[in-house]
Design an enzyme around this catalytic site. Sequence first.
Site, PDB file in Angstrom:
ATOM      1  N   ALA A  93      40.381  40.672  45.106  1.00 15.23           N
ATOM      2  CA  ALA A  93      39.480  41.381  44.197  1.00 15.23           C
ATOM      3  C   ALA A  93      38.054  40.845  44.260  1.00 15.23           C
ATOM      4  O   ALA A  93      37.134  41.483  43.765  1.00 15.23           O
ATOM      5  CB  ALA A  93      40.006  41.279  42.767  1.00 15.23           C
ATOM      6  N   LYS A  94      37.881  39.637  44.816  1.00 12.94           N
ATOM      7  CA  LYS A  94      36.569  39.008  44.975  1.00 12.94           C
ATOM      8  C   LYS A  94      35.762  39.068  43.677  1.00 12.94           C
ATOM      9  O   LYS A  94      34.624  39.502  43.639  1.00 12.94           O
ATOM     10  CB  LYS A  94      35.799  39.640  46.136  1.00 12.94           C
ATOM     11  CG  LYS A  94      36.521  39.473  47.477  1.00 12.94           C
ATOM     12  CD  LYS A  94      35.749  40.069  48.633  1.00 12.94           C
ATOM     13  CE  LYS A  94      36.465  39.830  49.945  1.00 12.94           C
ATOM     14  NZ  LYS A  94      37.711  40.636  50.076  1.00 12.94           N
ATOM     15  N   ARG A  95      36.381  38.565  42.627  1.00 15.20           N
ATOM     16  CA  ARG A  95      35.734  38.567  41.321  1.00 15.20           C
ATOM     17  C   ARG A  95      34.750  37.413  41.208  1.00 15.20           C
ATOM     18  O   ARG A  95      34.882  36.394  41.864  1.00 15.20           O
ATOM     19  CB  ARG A  95      36.782  38.469  40.215  1.00 15.20           C
ATOM     20  CG  ARG A  95      37.757  39.636  40.146  1.00 15.20           C
ATOM     21  CD  ARG A  95      37.045  40.966  40.032  1.00 15.20           C
ATOM     22  NE  ARG A  95      37.960  42.046  39.691  1.00 15.20           N
ATOM     23  CZ  ARG A  95      37.926  43.249  40.238  1.00 15.20           C
ATOM     24  NH1 ARG A  95      37.055  43.527  41.180  1.00 15.20           N
ATOM     25  NH2 ARG A  95      38.772  44.188  39.850  1.00 15.20           N
TER      26      ARG A  95
END
Length: 271
Positions: A93-95
């Site tokens: 998700a590369k939050r």
Amino acid sequence: MTFNARLRQTCAERNSALCIGLDVDLHRLPTGIPATREGVVRFCREIVEATRQFAAAYKPNFAFFESMGTWGLEALEGIRGHIPPDVIAVADAKRGDIDSTNVHYAAAIFDVLGFDAVTAHPYLGAEALEPFLSRPDRGVFVLCRTSNPGARDFQDLRNETGERLYVTVAKAVQSWNVNDNCGLVTGATYPEELAEVRQVAPDLPLLIPGIGAQGGDLPATVQAAGTTAPMLINASRSILYASNGSDFAEAAAEAAAKLHTEINQARAADS
């Protein structure tokens, strides 16, 4: 059990370092699979069932599902339910945001969707990532030296001592690993940089994209990563789309089996 302990155990018990990325492109679904929620879930379910004996982890990329709209998120939830409990489910998700926002990202990914780990950006620092880092049983793979060509724009910048940014990030994440749940994302397309990362972060698991369609060198990657800490070598398109016909699951299994064998041969050669 901490996340990294569970990851080490999973990789050892399954004799695998293979991570299969579930990057579902509606334009590449095999013949007979409709571009619907049910079709996407069926596609991923059959991929997982066909490849589960070879994989240590599965990694759905959230962007592919978010672009489908509300039913894509429903499909993602359904797919998570088909990932077996004895493998690792990574939310790609590369939050990365301020801590008050990350509280909700962590709740959504870990508690609502039930993922075991997440990919995250380091740019806002340790304080912002605390909602992820504070969960010992959940993993946080922090972007460090990524596999894309544009990674050099910022990640190769040097500080006043001459140290490159990705090295600074690796050192920082190593120090954040007090709950034994941190890892790093390091691309297979840059094995020399990967080796440098491993030198300064010897204890951290590595999530390694770039093998397969991106053309990373597998033996060089494994040699650079070493065998002292777990690694997850990710392949997505080369397995998901090994065939666009009705035999897509069988073709995926063959591709996964081949890569699993090649990874283990490379690991054995480097041990």
